[in-house]
Scaffold this active site. Sequence first.
Site: not given
Ligand code: NI
Length: 160
Positions: A46, A51, A88-89, A130-131, A134
């Site tokens: 995701g 991000q 997390c990216l 999670h998203e 963000h």
């Molecule tokens: Ni993340």
Amino acid sequence: MAVLPIVKIGDPILETRAQEVPRITKKITKLVEDMIETMYEANGAGLAAPQVGVNKRIIVVDLGEGPVCLINPVVQSAQGEEIDVEGCLSIPERWVYVKRAAEIEVTGLNEKGKPVRVKAEGFLARALQHEIDHLDGILILDRSLGEAELEPAENPEEGS
Ligand code: NI
């Protein structure tokens, strides 16, 4: 489509509440396409617009069943609790235990501006939470119940 650079922890945009999208323009459609491509390129489950440096309430997720895009997502209901490992990216090489609702119902707009309602449980519910975090400037380290030694084996994705 284009792969966008992923913002890493330390950038203030990751700690900022993102803004509602008032209207689905061609620019927004292009951004969604680029976010999906960026998510795939990064091997993520995701991605949220902050991000990629865009302060807008847009998320994309794909848990192997094709990309799902939600614009202005709102959690309508949440039930149960589950603790599992997340990455997390924007936070490379770290995995932490996070408690999430086990089942959620989210409303929002899809990339065409059509209202959608998504019911999710398990890892999809986790990825959506999670998203959406963000979009509120919340990172997994803010919710961490402790570091995990390794990336979760059941999730081939690097994070989201
Ligand atoms: Ni993340």
